[in-house]
Design a protein around this motif. Sequence first.
Motif, short mmCIF file in Angstrom:
data_model
loop_
_atom_site.label_atom_id
_atom_site.label_comp_id
_atom_site.label_asym_id
_atom_site.label_seq_id
_atom_site.Cartn_x
_atom_site.Cartn_y
_atom_site.Cartn_z
N PHE A 159 -34.30 -53.18 132.15
CA PHE A 159 -34.59 -52.63 133.48
C PHE A 159 -33.77 -51.35 133.72
O PHE A 159 -34.27 -50.40 134.33
CB PHE A 159 -34.29 -53.68 134.54
N LYS A 160 -32.51 -51.35 133.25
CA LYS A 160 -31.69 -50.15 133.42
C LYS A 160 -32.28 -48.97 132.63
O LYS A 160 -32.35 -47.84 133.13
CB LYS A 160 -30.27 -50.42 132.96
N LEU A 161 -32.71 -49.23 131.38
CA LEU A 161 -33.34 -48.17 130.58
C LEU A 161 -34.63 -47.70 131.24
O LEU A 161 -34.97 -46.51 131.18
CB LEU A 161 -33.63 -48.69 129.17
N LEU A 162 -35.37 -48.62 131.88
CA LEU A 162 -36.62 -48.25 132.55
C LEU A 162 -36.35 -47.29 133.71
O LEU A 162 -37.07 -46.31 133.89
CB LEU A 162 -37.33 -49.52 133.03
N THR A 163 -35.32 -47.56 134.53
CA THR A 163 -35.01 -46.69 135.67
C THR A 163 -34.52 -45.32 135.21
O THR A 163 -34.60 -44.35 135.96
CB THR A 163 -33.96 -47.34 136.56
N LYS A 164 -34.00 -45.24 133.96
CA LYS A 164 -33.54 -43.96 133.42
C LYS A 164 -34.63 -43.26 132.60
O LYS A 164 -34.36 -42.27 131.93
CB LYS A 164 -32.32 -44.19 132.54
N ASN A 165 -35.87 -43.82 132.60
CA ASN A 165 -37.00 -43.24 131.84
C ASN A 165 -36.73 -43.20 130.34
O ASN A 165 -37.29 -42.37 129.62
CB ASN A 165 -37.34 -41.84 132.36
N GLN A 166 -35.86 -44.11 129.87
CA GLN A 166 -35.62 -44.19 128.42
C GLN A 166 -36.58 -45.15 127.74
O GLN A 166 -36.67 -45.19 126.53
CB GLN A 166 -34.17 -44.61 128.17
N VAL A 167 -37.28 -45.97 128.51
CA VAL A 167 -38.40 -46.78 128.03
C VAL A 167 -39.51 -46.70 129.06
O VAL A 167 -39.27 -46.34 130.23
CB VAL A 167 -38.01 -48.27 127.80
N ASP A 168 -40.75 -47.03 128.64
CA ASP A 168 -41.90 -46.98 129.55
C ASP A 168 -42.24 -48.34 130.14
O ASP A 168 -42.75 -48.44 131.26
CB ASP A 168 -43.13 -46.43 128.80
#
Length: 653
Positions: A159-168
């Motif tokens: 979820f943290k990577l998602l909010t940073k646009n590092q995953v879709d």
Amino acid sequence: MRFLFLLLITISLPVLAQESIVFGVHSNTAPLEWRNNGVDQGFNVELMNRIGQLTDKRIIVRRKSFQQLVKDVHNPNSDIDVIAVVSPVNIDRQLAQSDPIYATHAKAYTLQGKALINNWADLVGKRVAIKKGAFVEVFLSDHLQNFDRVDVDLYETGFKLLTKNQVDVVIAESFVARRLLPLYPSVRSSSDALIYGAFNFVANGTKAKQMYQINEALRQLKISGEYDQLVNKWFGTGREKVDLTSTDNRLFAFVILVAIISAVGLVYTGFISASLRRHTKALDAELIQRKRIEAEISELSKQFQSVLDGIPDGVTIVNKELQHLWSNDNNIHLLVSDEFYYIDHDVFILRMAVLDVLTSQKSLTADMVYQQQFWQLQIHPIAQEQVVILLAESTEQHRLRQANEEASRLASLGELSAGIAHEINNPTGLIVHAVSLFTAAIKDLTPAASHYQKQNPFWLIAGLPPDVAIDELQHSCGTIEEGSKRISRIVNDLKRYAMPHIADEYTQVCLNDVVQVAQRLTANQTKYHQITLKLSESSPMIKGDAQQLHQVLINLIQNACNACLAEQGAIVIETSIEDDIAILSIKDNGCGMNSATLKRITEPFFTTRRNEGGSGLGLSVCSKIIKEHHGEMQIQSSIGKGTQIRLTFALAQ
């Protein structure tokens, strides 16, 4: 086979004389657990404590590596007795396991405003976060991945990577995601369930006694209702969209803030009134100050209103005449839709429901259906001739409840089928043995009867001439034998339906050979129809049991023959290879099926040929065999146009 192990943490005092159950754990953050001020708690912790109390056993937790736990659960001399496992529902186990405890699922989560994920194909080319060791990874290990996989240690990391646009996209287990969503307001649920999982306790076969005691404790908890209380406590409704506790806290803070400012306003108003009498010249300055304070209060009021409007559930206040006094306009259009009705299909009329609540002054709570969605409707009386209407979507809870009930029903059906098969086999064997004796006796007595009739022309057998009576007896024996064979077939289907799968017995099987054997065995049924074989030249090979696959294809061919008219039926059987997939297809031009029949076609004991002797077990057994072979069955049918059944399997490596 790989498993995702859940964290089971229990605290017990060592008692030398007390027996124990040792649980192996490989993760510090099980999907259904969380910590509060550093203390482990959750559904599994309370459940294991109660099982320990009911079985009078001490619960011991030992942490080991994932690989060591896999070895231990297969080792009868291991110091590990039981492990807990969440795995995809289509994965079978050879080890002893408990009754189903709970059903769960995983689905896709994206940022707000991103496109919805309708199926696996929508993930192609995207960066997808997958938790290492989770049952999502277990499922993907046996399925082709067409996306860029990003491994994470925790769902929260995804979820943290998602909010940073590092995953879709993050594919996460639903119970954990519901706890995380209030902490990440920019993340939303973007798909229906992509993977279904089941939670069970698993033990080595030598621990059958302990597994029996655990099952008895589970059943006692379910019968007493304590199990349902635990489920409602930890998995109950209300956590999907909004963390109500934090929302209440925020609303309370806003109310306090408004109250404080209102109090300050009152103080200022009093001060201004006193100042008007003492300081006439300062009136303009005081009026400007008052307007500024009123503007601040108005701004806070607007902020409070925006919070109410942001609640995803529908909230509406109406009077007796159905005039909207206030509404956040979320899903309120459903209340006047003709497609919005009670779950038991009774018609819903908003005016009548409001009048009933106002007349009785009692709240109304009902489950509703709108198209393919489920909703919970609440109507509460408030002021005179006014009610507040709350409307919340409950589709996910309804589907989880259905999945849990289906798992329990199928487990009970398997036990019932095995018992029925055992009880019927003995009298059926006696019937077959007796009919064989009668047939041989009639054959031997026929010459004696003929000889005796010549000496006594008026002799009758059961009121019939001897030759006619002999024919009737032979016909009756044949009828009894045919009936007993039909009973045997049904019993074998029941036994096959309840029989556990043994994957180690699988060998390489050629689908072309399966088709040819099945055609020979059904030659008597297919001789009145046109049969066309289109066999792949590359001879598709799969891992499986040839006899079980023969049974599947024979059943499908017989169904096709029954659906076609004699001498007009055309049946096409085809094998082919696409990429790494072996395909077996059977198509007929018979009567076809409607959508209602298609939905129930693989249910045990469901049949449209009850009057013709159908047992309703054929396709349910076929479906079970195909799932055991890790295959898929797709059925397409139209009334008057025929049916096509397409079976797909992974090619043998």
